[in-house]
Structure formats: structure tokens, C-alpha cells
Design an enzyme around this catalytic site. Structure first.
Site, PDB file in Angstrom:
ATOM      1  N   THR A  86       0.870  -1.191   0.000  1.00  0.00           N
ATOM      2  CA  THR A  86       0.000   0.000   0.000  1.00  0.00           C
ATOM      3  C   THR A  86       0.904   1.238   0.000  1.00  0.00           C
ATOM      4  O   THR A  86       0.959   1.962   0.992  1.00  0.00           O
ATOM      5  CB  THR A  86      -0.932   0.007   1.231  1.00  0.00           C
ATOM      6  OG1 THR A  86      -0.138  -0.240   2.407  1.00  0.00           O
ATOM      7  CG2 THR A  86      -2.025  -1.020   1.142  1.00  0.00           C
ATOM      8  N   GLU A 161      11.905  -4.836   8.748  1.00  0.00           N
ATOM      9  CA  GLU A 161      12.818  -5.480   7.804  1.00  0.00           C
ATOM     10  C   GLU A 161      14.196  -5.572   8.447  1.00  0.00           C
ATOM     11  O   GLU A 161      14.621  -4.668   9.147  1.00  0.00           O
ATOM     12  CB  GLU A 161      12.882  -4.682   6.497  1.00  0.00           C
ATOM     13  CG  GLU A 161      11.619  -4.874   5.681  1.00  0.00           C
ATOM     14  CD  GLU A 161      11.508  -3.927   4.502  1.00  0.00           C
ATOM     15  OE1 GLU A 161      12.546  -3.547   3.940  1.00  0.00           O
ATOM     16  OE2 GLU A 161      10.375  -3.574   4.151  1.00  0.00           O
ATOM     17  N   PHE A 262      -5.861  18.655  27.470  1.00  0.00           N
ATOM     18  CA  PHE A 262      -5.828  20.044  27.040  1.00  0.00           C
ATOM     19  C   PHE A 262      -4.382  20.446  26.739  1.00  0.00           C
ATOM     20  O   PHE A 262      -3.439  19.701  26.990  1.00  0.00           O
ATOM     21  CB  PHE A 262      -6.432  20.926  28.138  1.00  0.00           C
ATOM     22  CG  PHE A 262      -6.721  22.336  27.680  1.00  0.00           C
ATOM     23  CD1 PHE A 262      -7.256  22.585  26.424  1.00  0.00           C
ATOM     24  CD2 PHE A 262      -6.457  23.412  28.511  1.00  0.00           C
ATOM     25  CE1 PHE A 262      -7.519  23.878  25.998  1.00  0.00           C
ATOM     26  CE2 PHE A 262      -6.721  24.713  28.099  1.00  0.00           C
ATOM     27  CZ  PHE A 262      -7.242  24.945  26.839  1.00  0.00           C
ATOM     28  N   CYS A 268       7.327  26.136  33.172  1.00  0.00           N
ATOM     29  CA  CYS A 268       8.559  25.496  32.674  1.00  0.00           C
ATOM     30  C   CYS A 268       8.532  25.120  31.191  1.00  0.00           C
ATOM     31  O   CYS A 268       9.400  25.524  30.424  1.00  0.00           O
ATOM     32  CB  CYS A 268       8.868  24.252  33.490  1.00  0.00           C
ATOM     33  SG  CYS A 268       9.238  24.662  35.197  1.00  0.00           S
TER      34      CYS A 268
HETATM   35  N1  LIG Z   1       7.856  -4.112   5.110  1.00  0.00           N
HETATM   36  C1  LIG Z   1       7.606  -4.016   6.395  1.00  0.00           C
HETATM   37  O1  LIG Z   1       8.497  -4.069   7.247  1.00  0.00           O
HETATM   38  C2  LIG Z   1       6.198  -3.853   6.880  1.00  0.00           C
HETATM   39  C3  LIG Z   1       5.915  -3.952   8.250  1.00  0.00           C
HETATM   40  C4  LIG Z   1       4.607  -3.817   8.668  1.00  0.00           C
HETATM   41  C5  LIG Z   1       3.577  -3.580   7.757  1.00  0.00           C
HETATM   42  N2  LIG Z   1       3.881  -3.464   6.420  1.00  0.00           N
HETATM   43  C6  LIG Z   1       2.764  -3.250   5.502  1.00  0.00           C
HETATM   44  O2  LIG Z   1       2.468  -4.505   4.901  1.00  0.00           O
HETATM   45  C7  LIG Z   1       2.100  -4.354   3.533  1.00  0.00           C
HETATM   46  C8  LIG Z   1       3.043  -5.137   2.658  1.00  0.00           C
HETATM   47  O3  LIG Z   1       4.354  -4.632   2.797  1.00  0.00           O
HETATM   48  P1  LIG Z   1       5.598  -5.340   2.126  1.00  0.00           P
HETATM   49  O4  LIG Z   1       6.794  -4.554   2.494  1.00  0.00           O
HETATM   50  O5  LIG Z   1       5.549  -6.798   2.408  1.00  0.00           O
HETATM   51  O6  LIG Z   1       5.238  -5.080   0.567  1.00  0.00           O
HETATM   52  P2  LIG Z   1       6.015  -5.586  -0.723  1.00  0.00           P
HETATM   53  O7  LIG Z   1       5.901  -4.490  -1.717  1.00  0.00           O
HETATM   54  O8  LIG Z   1       7.367  -6.118  -0.356  1.00  0.00           O
HETATM   55  O9  LIG Z   1       5.131  -6.826  -1.189  1.00  0.00           O
HETATM   56  C9  LIG Z   1       3.837  -6.713  -1.681  1.00  0.00           C
HETATM   57  C10 LIG Z   1       3.591  -7.927  -2.574  1.00  0.00           C
HETATM   58  O10 LIG Z   1       2.232  -7.925  -2.983  1.00  0.00           O
HETATM   59  C11 LIG Z   1       2.183  -8.444  -4.298  1.00  0.00           C
HETATM   60  N3  LIG Z   1       0.873  -8.142  -4.904  1.00  0.00           N
HETATM   61  C12 LIG Z   1       0.439  -6.971  -5.423  1.00  0.00           C
HETATM   62  N4  LIG Z   1      -0.822  -7.117  -5.887  1.00  0.00           N
HETATM   63  C13 LIG Z   1      -1.179  -8.389  -5.655  1.00  0.00           C
HETATM   64  C14 LIG Z   1      -2.357  -9.140  -5.891  1.00  0.00           C
HETATM   65  N5  LIG Z   1      -3.430  -8.598  -6.483  1.00  0.00           N
HETATM   66  N6  LIG Z   1      -2.391 -10.445  -5.522  1.00  0.00           N
HETATM   67  C15 LIG Z   1      -1.312 -10.993  -4.907  1.00  0.00           C
HETATM   68  N7  LIG Z   1      -0.181 -10.337  -4.670  1.00  0.00           N
HETATM   69  C16 LIG Z   1      -0.104  -9.043  -5.023  1.00  0.00           C
HETATM   70  C17 LIG Z   1       3.388  -7.809  -4.972  1.00  0.00           C
HETATM   71  O11 LIG Z   1       3.750  -8.485  -6.161  1.00  0.00           O
HETATM   72  C18 LIG Z   1       4.422  -7.933  -3.865  1.00  0.00           C
HETATM   73  O12 LIG Z   1       5.143  -9.155  -3.966  1.00  0.00           O
HETATM   74  C19 LIG Z   1       2.136  -2.826   3.280  1.00  0.00           C
HETATM   75  O13 LIG Z   1       0.838  -2.324   3.470  1.00  0.00           O
HETATM   76  C20 LIG Z   1       3.076  -2.317   4.333  1.00  0.00           C
HETATM   77  O14 LIG Z   1       2.792  -0.973   4.663  1.00  0.00           O
HETATM   78  C21 LIG Z   1       5.161  -3.611   5.967  1.00  0.00           C
END
Ligand SMILES: NC(=O)c1ccc[n+]([C@@H]2O[C@H](COP(=O)([O-])OP(=O)(O)OC[C@H]3O[C@@H](n4cnc5c(N)ncnc54)[C@H](O)[C@@H]3O)[C@@H](O)[C@H]2O)c1
Length: 438
Positions: A86, A161, A262, A268
Site C-alpha cells: 500500500t 525489515e 488540554f 517550565c
Molecule cells: N515491510 C515491512 O516491514 C512492513 C511492516 C509492517 C507492515 N507493512 C505493511 O504490509 C504491507 C506489505 O508490505 P511489504 O513490504 O511486504 O510489501 P512488498 O511491496 O514487499 O510486497 C507486496 C507484494 O504484494 C504483491 N501483490 C500486489 N498485488 C497483488 C495481488 N493482487 N495479488 C497478490 N499479490 C499481489 C506484490 O507483487 C508484492 O510481492 C504494506 O501495506 C506495508 O505498509 C510492511
């Protein structure tokens, strides 16, 4: 459990490997065939510590399969996790293209499924998305009803990550936003064993918490970095300063000051912020976040003004004037600012604050009132019953137990209470209750 995971990026791939490791059968779905091939051959689609070994073991275990077929994945699982990206659009808004498209496909696949299915959104989604557009798409394309034929819930992901498997196994907490008991039971089966407390919330709260966790982390980093830039200018070791700041678990690294309420004030906080802002200015050090803190505080004060003025009453009874309960200190009290603003708007105020009245009698605060805010001093009364009787709009600015009791006892159905303190007994308030931002 039989699980399907849609989106095999960092979140989806790690969840797939860990859920399979924990004994579940997992089908991974992604639109990227390269990722599916990698998983099939036991390789990780993301570079993460521990993932190559875990993926290889899970592919060999027979617990993991991959597919591009949404229908197959839905038919062969009871719970689906949605982990598609997203990202930001150029204007900063959230790009929900992938998750909206997927919801449509999931809906179509659910149409022909006779058994119960739970869809768990794990992608970070703006509050209201799951029960808004996603629920509509699922219902529209399946011809089924959420909560009856299938369930939806939101479970924010907290992995980072670089340490994602460790974070998956050791989350700060597990939050599941769901309306259905079935979904909660399923989520507890999958995640109830993890350390950290398991919290049940409504869907929108869970979506919101995820955002403000990330924003809080960003705020903390920026705070430490602005402190460091100032420390460099002051030739002080920023690491020693931040270590000591973090060593205070009472006021600094604690829930203290982290409750909505509030505006802040007193003798301070505002003056010390201003002094450090001046140091920064003299040394050409930019601290955009810290230098906006007082402006943000002013905006919060204006929030109270707006709510009071919106009521259209010219007579306002203010309960509380000092900067916090238990003190008569009026220096930089936000309630004094509020009173001045309302007077400026032509309101007729009557103010009650027992501590301030007492200090006037004793002479402790007398000079400040007489010299600095004589116009406010004249509006003070020591008769709270009279204040409640002659004003239908009451602003509660202090959370003193005795004061609150007096106010609650005197309110009638004709009163409107503007609560700046998040009153514990707000459900029992007679008349109209208006919270500052709650
Ligand atoms: N990366 C992080 O550390 C982390 C941590 C917490 C939350 N998030 C949230 O989790 C979500 C995913 O993050 P991410 O880093 O894993 O994303 P990413 O971009 O690494 O992976 C997303 C995957 O979704 C796939 N995809 C797209 N459309 C699709 C569909 N219609 N059907 C199936 N697969 C589809 C893409 O090909 C891709 O492999 C995001 O909303 C992100 O904000 C990420």
C-alpha cells in the site's frame, strides 16, 4: 489450519514461512511469477536473516505451496491473510490499487465457496478502509454478507525489515480488530501463543493504531536527531544526553504525558522550549519539529475555543484557571489564554478556581492577578453554585476530584459541559456533553 497468503513481499513471505513452521498448511499467492518460482524451489523472495534456511525447510516440508489462482487459494484455505503493498502516491495519499483489485477477486472467489472463510487484512490501511471500500467490494462481488457468510478483520503487522523473523516471533503485542467471535478464535489459535499481550479491538481502532505506532517511531527518531543537532551546537555529547533521558522511566519513557487532554502550559515547558529555540536560532541550527511544538499547542487551545464559540452562547462558566490541578500557578496557564481569547470574542465569563481564590486571599498569587491579568481577576467568583446557575455552558479545565464532584452535582439537563480533561464520569453528565477531541 489451512491458510492462504496474498502478497509475498516482506510481510507475506515471512508470515508464510513462520505460519508453515508453526504447523499450518500455507498457500502463497502473488502476481509476480518470479516470487512464486523462488518459493517453490525453496528460496526466499526477500533478503532477511534466517529466511533462506526457513524457506528451504518449509518448501521441503510439503506445508507450503504457491499459486496465482485466487479461487484455488480461497477454496483450499479457511483463513486468508492480505499482505499486498500500500505505497504512497506522488501526492502522499495511500495507493490502494492492489488491495482494491484483490478484494474484487477475493469476492468473486468467495461467491462459490460454501464453507466459512475469514479474510485478515495485514497491509497497512487507512482507518475505515476495511469496513468501507474493502467490505463493500467483497460483499458486492461475492453476493454474501460480512459477519454472516464470511468474516473480515484487521491485524496490523509490527515486523521490521532486517529482523523480521525475530519480530514475528516476538511482537510488542498482537492486535486484532474484528467484529466476529469466529475470527477472534481463529486469530487466537494462530497468534495466541506469541509473547506480548493479545488485544481485541474494533477494526477501525486496529487500523489506526498501526499508523500512530509508525508515526510515533518517526517522531522519536526525529526528536533524538534534533536533540543531537542542538547538542552538537552546545558541545554536549548527545548520546550521554539521550541515554539519560531514556533512563527516566517515570516521566520520559513511560505513559506519562501520552494521554490526550488540554494544551500544556505552566512556568517550565513553554519557556524552556522557547529558550532552546533561541539557542538554535543563534547557532543556525534547524529544529523544525521542536520549533513547531508551541504552535501545535496553540492549535490545540484554538480547538477548545472553536467548540465553545460554536455553541453560540455569550455566557460561559469556566471551572479552573491555573495551569494544572493542585496548584495556584497561573503563569502561562492555557486556561488563562483560553479565558483571554473568549473575552476577546465578546464572551461574558465567570471563573471558579478554589486554589486561585485561596491564593488571592493569602496574597500568594495576588500580585500576578492584579498586575498581569486584572481583567480576569475581576471575573473570578468563589460561588460555584452561582456560576452553574447563571451559565448554561460550563468549561471544565481541571480534573480535581472535589471540583469535579461539585460540577457534576450542579449540572442540569439544560447545561452543556465542554470537557477539557477527559472526565472519568463523562457518561453520568447531566445535559449535553462535549469532549475537547473525543
Ligand atoms: N515491510 C515491512 O516491514 C512492513 C511492516 C509492517 C507492515 N507493512 C505493511 O504490509 C504491507 C506489505 O508490505 P511489504 O513490504 O511486504 O510489501 P512488498 O511491496 O514487499 O510486497 C507486496 C507484494 O504484494 C504483491 N501483490 C500486489 N498485488 C497483488 C495481488 N493482487 N495479488 C497478490 N499479490 C499481489 C506484490 O507483487 C508484492 O510481492 C504494506 O501495506 C506495508 O505498509 C510492511
Amino acid at each position: 489450519m489451512n491458510i492462504s497468503i496474498f502478497g509475498l513481499g516482506y510481510v507475506g513471505a515471512v508470515s508464510l514461512a513462520c505460519l508453515a513452521r508453526d504447523g499450518n498448511n500455507v498457500i502463497g499467492v502473488d502476481i509476480d511469477p518470479v516470487k512464486l518460482e523462488l518459493i517453490k524451489s525453496g528460496q526466499s523472495p526477500v533478503i532477511e536473516e534466517g529466511m533462506p534456511e526457513l524457506m528451504a525447510a518449509m518448501a521441503a516440508s510439503g506445508k507450503v505451496s504457491v499459486s496465482q489462482d485466487v479461487q484455488h487459494a480461497i477454496d483450499n484455505s479457511e483463513v486468508s491473510f492480505i499482505c499486498v503493498g500500500t505505497p504512497s502516491q506522488a501526492n502522499g495519499s495511500q495507493d490502494q490499487t492492489a488491495v482494491l483489485r484483490l478484494a474484487e477477486q477475493l469476492g468473486k472467489a468467495l461467491a462459490s465457496k460454501s464453507s466459512h472463510h475469514t479474510i485478515v487484512f495485514r497491509s497497512t490501511l487507512l482507518p475505515g478502509t476495511v469496513e468501507g471500500s474493502l467490505k463493500s467490494l467483497l460483499e458486492q462481488h461475492s453476493g454474501k454478507v460480512d459477519g454472516r457468510d464470511f468474516d473480515i478483520c484487521f491485524q496490523p503487522e509490527f515486523l521490521r525489515e532486517g529482523s523480521s523473523i525475530k519480530d514475528y516471533d516476538n511482537p510488542p503485542f498482537t492486535i486484532v480488530g474484528a467484529n466476529s467471535e469466529t475470527a477472534h478464535v481463529q486469530m487466537q489459535r494462530l497468534f495466541g501463543h506469541l509473547p506480548g499481550q493479545y488485544h481485541r479491538t474494533d477494526v477501525k481502532t486496529a487500523e489506526t493504531v498501526k499508523y500512530f505506532c509508525n508515526i510515533f517511531h518517526a517522531l522519536k527518531i526525529t526528536f533524538a536527531n534534533e536533540v543531537a543537532r542542538l547538542c552538537e551546537g552546545l558541545t554536549v555529547d548527545p548520546f550521554k544526553v539521550m541515554d539519560l533521558i531514556c533512563a527516566d522511566k517515570q516521566l520520559n519513557i513511560s505513559p506519562a504525558y501520552l494521554k490526550p487532554g488540554f494544551a500544556f502550559g505552566g512556568s517550565c515547558l513553554p519557556k524552556d522550549l522557547r529558550a532552546m529555540q533561541y539557542v538554535a536560532k543563534q547557532a543556525d541550527i534547524e529544529i523544525p519539529m521542536l520549533s513547531q511544538v508551541l504552535s501545535s499547542n496553540q492549535v490545540h487551545l484554538q480547538q477548545a475555543c472553536k467548540k465553545i464559540l460554536a455553541l453560540g452562547s455569550r455566557h460561559i462558566g469556566m471551572v479552573g484557571l491555573s495551569f494544572k490541578s493542585g496548584t495556584d500557578d497561573l503563569r502561562e496557564s492555557p486556561l488563562v489564554d483560553l479565558a483571554e481569547y473568549l473575552i476577546g470574542k465578546g464572551m461574558q465569563l465567570s471563573i471558579f478556581d478554589p486554589e486561585v481564590n485561596l491564593s488571592r486571599l493569602l496574597g500568594a498569587n495576588k500580585r500576578f492577578i492584579e498586575e498581569s491579568i486584572p481583567h480576569i481577576g475581576q471575573l473570578m467568583t468563589n460561588d460555584i453554585d452561582q456560576l452553574l446557575a447563571s451559565n448554561k455552558v460550563i468549561v471544565l479545565g481541571l480534573n480535581d476530584k472535589h471540583l469535579v464532584e461539585q460540577v457534576l452535582a450542579g449540572l442540569t439537563a439544560e447545561h452543556t459541559l465542554i470537557d477539557l480533561v477527559h472526565l472519568k464520569q463523562r457518561a453520568d453528565v447531566r445535559g449535553n456533553y462535549i469532549g475537547l477531541c473525543w
